[in-house]
Design a protein around this motif. Structure first.
Motif, PDB file in Angstrom:
ATOM      1  N   VAL A  51       8.102   3.462  -6.299  1.00 40.20           N
ATOM      2  CA  VAL A  51       9.225   2.392  -7.022  1.00 40.20           C
ATOM      3  C   VAL A  51      10.260   2.821  -7.179  1.00 40.20           C
ATOM      4  O   VAL A  51      11.115   2.171  -7.716  1.00 40.20           O
ATOM      5  CB  VAL A  51       8.344   2.077  -8.191  1.00 40.20           C
ATOM      6  CG1 VAL A  51       7.056   1.298  -7.956  1.00 40.20           C
ATOM      7  CG2 VAL A  51       8.190   3.270  -9.418  1.00 40.20           C
ATOM      8  N   THR A  52      10.807   4.129  -6.661  1.00 39.94           N
ATOM      9  CA  THR A  52      12.136   4.771  -7.064  1.00 39.94           C
ATOM     10  C   THR A  52      12.999   4.620  -5.795  1.00 39.94           C
ATOM     11  O   THR A  52      12.181   4.144  -4.459  1.00 39.94           O
ATOM     12  CB  THR A  52      12.145   6.305  -7.460  1.00 39.94           C
ATOM     13  OG1 THR A  52      11.724   6.750  -6.164  1.00 39.94           O
ATOM     14  CG2 THR A  52      11.224   6.536  -8.583  1.00 39.94           C
ATOM     15  N   THR A  79      12.871   7.159  -1.644  1.00 42.40           N
ATOM     16  CA  THR A  79      12.770   6.903  -0.221  1.00 42.40           C
ATOM     17  C   THR A  79      13.167   5.245   0.045  1.00 42.40           C
ATOM     18  O   THR A  79      13.441   4.719  -1.064  1.00 42.40           O
ATOM     19  CB  THR A  79      11.241   7.095   0.141  1.00 42.40           C
ATOM     20  OG1 THR A  79      10.611   6.125  -0.393  1.00 42.40           O
ATOM     21  CG2 THR A  79      11.014   8.585  -0.406  1.00 42.40           C
ATOM     22  N   ILE A  80      13.115   4.941   1.166  1.00 42.20           N
ATOM     23  CA  ILE A  80      13.130   3.661   1.494  1.00 42.20           C
ATOM     24  C   ILE A  80      12.293   2.678   1.202  1.00 42.20           C
ATOM     25  O   ILE A  80      12.091   1.474   1.584  1.00 42.20           O
ATOM     26  CB  ILE A  80      13.940   3.345   3.068  1.00 42.20           C
ATOM     27  CG1 ILE A  80      12.699   3.599   4.073  1.00 42.20           C
ATOM     28  CG2 ILE A  80      15.229   3.776   3.271  1.00 42.20           C
ATOM     29  CD1 ILE A  80      12.862   3.034   5.295  1.00 42.20           C
ATOM     30  N   VAL A  81      10.946   3.226   0.788  1.00 41.60           N
ATOM     31  CA  VAL A  81       9.767   2.419   0.742  1.00 41.60           C
ATOM     32  C   VAL A  81       9.971   1.355  -0.052  1.00 41.60           C
ATOM     33  O   VAL A  81       9.498   0.240   0.273  1.00 41.60           O
ATOM     34  CB  VAL A  81       8.542   3.228   0.446  1.00 41.60           C
ATOM     35  CG1 VAL A  81       7.353   2.442  -0.186  1.00 41.60           C
ATOM     36  CG2 VAL A  81       8.232   4.252   1.349  1.00 41.60           C
ATOM     37  N   GLU A  82      10.405   1.395  -1.436  1.00 41.39           N
ATOM     38  CA  GLU A  82      10.769   0.508  -2.388  1.00 41.39           C
ATOM     39  C   GLU A  82      11.576  -0.697  -1.807  1.00 41.39           C
ATOM     40  O   GLU A  82      11.313  -1.949  -1.914  1.00 41.39           O
ATOM     41  CB  GLU A  82      11.267   0.878  -3.780  1.00 41.39           C
ATOM     42  CG  GLU A  82      12.597   1.607  -3.644  1.00 41.39           C
ATOM     43  CD  GLU A  82      13.543   0.406  -3.873  1.00 41.39           C
ATOM     44  OE1 GLU A  82      13.492  -0.879  -4.542  1.00 41.39           O
ATOM     45  OE2 GLU A  82      14.674   0.815  -3.561  1.00 41.39           O
ATOM     46  N   GLN A  83      12.575  -0.333  -0.775  1.00 38.91           N
ATOM     47  CA  GLN A  83      13.465  -1.242  -0.294  1.00 38.91           C
ATOM     48  C   GLN A  83      12.834  -2.327   0.586  1.00 38.91           C
ATOM     49  O   GLN A  83      12.820  -3.324   0.645  1.00 38.91           O
ATOM     50  CB  GLN A  83      14.730  -0.868   0.227  1.00 38.91           C
ATOM     51  CG  GLN A  83      15.589  -1.894   1.042  1.00 38.91           C
ATOM     52  CD  GLN A  83      16.675  -1.154   1.786  1.00 38.91           C
ATOM     53  OE1 GLN A  83      16.930  -0.166   1.795  1.00 38.91           O
ATOM     54  NE2 GLN A  83      17.385  -2.137   2.369  1.00 38.91           N
ATOM     55  N   ARG A  92       0.806  -1.304  -0.057  1.00 37.98           N
ATOM     56  CA  ARG A  92      -0.058   0.095   0.006  1.00 37.98           C
ATOM     57  C   ARG A  92       0.879   1.154   0.009  1.00 37.98           C
ATOM     58  O   ARG A  92       0.449   2.259  -0.678  1.00 37.98           O
ATOM     59  CB  ARG A  92      -1.090   0.087   1.348  1.00 37.98           C
ATOM     60  CG  ARG A  92      -2.230  -1.144   1.110  1.00 37.98           C
ATOM     61  CD  ARG A  92      -2.946  -0.904   2.314  1.00 37.98           C
ATOM     62  NE  ARG A  92      -3.797  -2.194   2.699  1.00 37.98           N
ATOM     63  CZ  ARG A  92      -3.536  -2.811   3.741  1.00 37.98           C
ATOM     64  NH1 ARG A  92      -2.740  -2.432   4.578  1.00 37.98           N
ATOM     65  NH2 ARG A  92      -4.414  -3.632   3.844  1.00 37.98           N
ATOM     66  N   CYS A  93       2.054   1.226   0.758  1.00 41.89           N
ATOM     67  CA  CYS A  93       2.777   2.396   0.765  1.00 41.89           C
ATOM     68  C   CYS A  93       3.522   2.674  -0.779  1.00 41.89           C
ATOM     69  O   CYS A  93       3.301   3.944  -1.134  1.00 41.89           O
ATOM     70  CB  CYS A  93       3.952   2.147   1.665  1.00 41.89           C
ATOM     71  SG  CYS A  93       3.589   2.160   3.543  1.00 41.89           S
ATOM     72  N   VAL A  94       3.714   1.651  -1.630  1.00 42.28           N
ATOM     73  CA  VAL A  94       4.060   1.826  -2.735  1.00 42.28           C
ATOM     74  C   VAL A  94       3.130   2.553  -3.772  1.00 42.28           C
ATOM     75  O   VAL A  94       3.315   3.485  -4.304  1.00 42.28           O
ATOM     76  CB  VAL A  94       4.568   0.534  -3.316  1.00 42.28           C
ATOM     77  CG1 VAL A  94       5.141   0.831  -4.764  1.00 42.28           C
ATOM     78  CG2 VAL A  94       6.124   0.195  -2.622  1.00 42.28           C
ATOM     79  N   GLN A  95       1.890   1.853  -3.266  1.00 38.57           N
ATOM     80  CA  GLN A  95       0.956   2.400  -4.249  1.00 38.57           C
ATOM     81  C   GLN A  95       0.573   3.818  -3.919  1.00 38.57           C
ATOM     82  O   GLN A  95      -0.083   4.674  -4.644  1.00 38.57           O
ATOM     83  CB  GLN A  95      -0.439   1.279  -3.980  1.00 38.57           C
ATOM     84  CG  GLN A  95      -1.526   1.494  -4.871  1.00 38.57           C
ATOM     85  CD  GLN A  95      -1.168   1.013  -6.485  1.00 38.57           C
ATOM     86  OE1 GLN A  95      -0.263   0.292  -6.657  1.00 38.57           O
ATOM     87  NE2 GLN A  95      -2.028   1.304  -7.410  1.00 38.57           N
ATOM     88  N   VAL A  96       0.308   4.169  -2.515  1.00 36.46           N
ATOM     89  CA  VAL A  96      -0.117   5.491  -2.252  1.00 36.46           C
ATOM     90  C   VAL A  96       0.995   6.379  -2.862  1.00 36.46           C
ATOM     91  O   VAL A  96       0.596   7.468  -3.174  1.00 36.46           O
ATOM     92  CB  VAL A  96       0.107   5.557  -0.869  1.00 36.46           C
ATOM     93  CG1 VAL A  96       0.106   7.140  -0.290  1.00 36.46           C
ATOM     94  CG2 VAL A  96      -1.165   4.870  -0.218  1.00 36.46           C
ATOM     95  N   MET A  97       2.240   6.051  -3.085  1.00 37.16           N
ATOM     96  CA  MET A  97       3.305   7.140  -3.681  1.00 37.16           C
ATOM     97  C   MET A  97       3.577   6.857  -5.057  1.00 37.16           C
ATOM     98  O   MET A  97       4.283   7.978  -5.453  1.00 37.16           O
ATOM     99  CB  MET A  97       4.554   6.887  -2.796  1.00 37.16           C
ATOM    100  CG  MET A  97       4.567   6.961  -1.261  1.00 37.16           C
ATOM    101  SD  MET A  97       6.086   6.780  -0.416  1.00 37.16           S
ATOM    102  CE  MET A  97       7.031   7.883  -1.051  1.00 37.16           C
ATOM    103  N   GLY A  98       2.643   6.224  -5.768  1.00 38.00           N
ATOM    104  CA  GLY A  98       2.880   6.162  -7.050  1.00 38.00           C
ATOM    105  C   GLY A  98       3.965   6.129  -7.563  1.00 38.00           C
ATOM    106  O   GLY A  98       5.042   5.066  -7.053  1.00 38.00           O
ATOM    107  N   GLY A  99       4.658   6.642  -8.719  1.00 41.43           N
ATOM    108  CA  GLY A  99       5.797   6.517  -9.306  1.00 41.43           C
ATOM    109  C   GLY A  99       6.865   6.953  -8.365  1.00 41.43           C
ATOM    110  O   GLY A  99       7.882   5.895  -8.348  1.00 41.43           O
ATOM    111  N   THR A 100       6.760   7.660  -7.250  1.00 41.45           N
ATOM    112  CA  THR A 100       7.772   7.974  -6.774  1.00 41.45           C
ATOM    113  C   THR A 100       8.027   6.597  -5.605  1.00 41.45           C
ATOM    114  O   THR A 100       9.179   6.349  -5.160  1.00 41.45           O
ATOM    115  CB  THR A 100       7.627   9.108  -5.585  1.00 41.45           C
ATOM    116  OG1 THR A 100       7.435  10.319  -6.155  1.00 41.45           O
ATOM    117  CG2 THR A 100       8.591   9.434  -4.440  1.00 41.45           C
TER     118      THR A 100
END
Length: 402
Positions: free
Chosen positions: A355-356, A359-363, A345-353
């Protein structure tokens, strides 16, 4: 997150120090470029982080100055906060496999083994590896440890170990190895044995370190060949043939520690996604004011709270002295699946950002995906629980036939 009654004031104080340390000192290191061939912290970076933690008086904070250990509920409070950065467990030396290995040596190790192997680990001057998993192509042990192929045999006052291991976290750079092997010695009772080995050793050769989806653990997950490794008999952990029993001692607490650390990581990812959703505007209002986004963050809060409660419930069981095998299986499934939903959900909320690497969200998303496999895939735990359910049903039918 709500306060938990089992956690002492002492643990709250340690937890507050750890959270401040990770947020203020360790998070800035997330941009450090000292990474290996697929993104794991290099040994140089890991060593520097541990020096920083040691200077702050926070090395292995769950093990106290008198060598006593916080109970599992207190450890949960501390390790959740260590996980607020993927580098937090590395710096504090509470990551996998070191935290679980220290726990095992503290429970089973002889005074000499504790002095030679455990003390340097507690001080953060030695990292370790746990050599159990074996390659599938050789029919070796994975989720089923009874398939162990690595052998050991007695030769005078030494044991000789031969075999291959894979997915050995931290083997590259470790100074301490705990090796599990099956005894083929004709004079012994057979069974699994555990040994302590000084690393590196020319008889233990790293064949390769594969690229994996996760990148938080220094040294990665190596495939290793063990060829005619000679280990002094006094470096056997406990008694010959008791290796599976000792593995059980380590299993549930180490499995639960994974849950603790990754809960911390997902709390941080949720903070980042929330900040993004509150600042970013689209279609005339903040993202969080769109139900599709706001509801995802609300669901995150629910999953995070449930994960925390499961962790403390399992910790409370372990603190009674119970092995907690069933409870830790249930917790591992519930927490890893809940945290996967949170990270997604965190990835989805942030959209394109999202998956980059901005931030550490994608990690965190990648790490949690791996966590669903590590320390037993979800499906293995469910299978084990189903077997227990059937066994209990049979016992009930035997006692109270219809």
């Amino acid at each position: 997150m709500t306060a938990i009654p089992q956690v002492s004031e002492r643990a709250f104080e340690i937890g507050a120090k750890i959270e401040a340390f990770v947020r203020e000192t360790i998070i800035p290191y997330e941009r450090d470029q000292r990474r290996d061939h697929h993104g794991c912290p290099t040994q140089e970076l890991a060593s520097e982080l541990r020096d920083v933690a040691r200077d702050a008086g926070l090395m292995t904070p769950h093990i106290l100055d008198d060598d006593s250990h916080l109970n599992q509920a207190e450890t949960a409070h501390v390790l959740i906060r260590s996980g607020l950065s993927p580098l937090g467990p590395v710096a504090l030396h509470v990551g996998a496999p070191d935290e679980g290995n220290m726990y095992l040596l503290g429970k089973v190790g002889s005074p000499d083994i504790k002095r030679r192997f455990l003390e340097p680990m507690v001080e953060g001057r030695a990292s370790s590896a746990f050599f159990m998993t074996e390659p599938a192509e050789s029919g070796g042990a994975g989720s089923d440890p009874s398939m162990l192929q690595t052998t050991c045999r007695r030769d005078g006052n030494q044991w000789i170990v031969d075999g291959r291991k894979c997915f050995i976290t931290g083997a590259d750079g470790a100074k301490v190895g705990i090796i599990m092997a099956k005894s083929v010695d004709p004079d012994s009772e057979g069974g699994a044995c555990m040994f302590l080995a000084d690393l590196p050793d020319p008889a233990i050769r790293i064949e390769h370190v594969p690229n994996t989806i996760d990148t938080s653990m220094a040294g990665g997950h190596a495939t290793v060949a063990i060829d005619n490794l000679r280990i002094p008999a006094d470096q056997m952990l406990g008694e010959a043939g008791e290796g599976f029993k000792y593995a059980q001692i380590r299993l549930a607490p180490a499995r639960l520690s994974h849950c603790m650390r990754w809960l911390g990581a997902c709390i941080r990812a949720h903070e980042i996604a929330t900040d993004y959703a509150c600042r970013r505007e689209a279609f005339g209002k903040s993202l969080i004011d769109h139900e599709g986004v706001g509801f995802m963050l609300a669901e995150n809060r629910i999953d995070l709270q449930q994960a925390e409660l499961m962790i403390y419930w399992c910790a409370s069981v372990l603190d009674t002295g119970d092995l907690g095998t069933t409870e830790s299986s249930m917790t591992k499934v519930a927490v890893s699946e809940a945290l996967m939903r949170v990270a997604d959900r965190c990835v989805q909320v942030m959209g394109g950002t999202g998956v980059t690497d901005a931030t550490i969200v994608e990690q965190v998303f990648r790490e949690i995906r791996a966590f669903r496999i590590y320390d037993g895939p979800t499906e293995v735990h469910k299978w084990s629980l189903a077997k227990k359910i059937k066994r209990e049903w049979r016992e009930t039918m035997a006692e109270n036939p219809v």
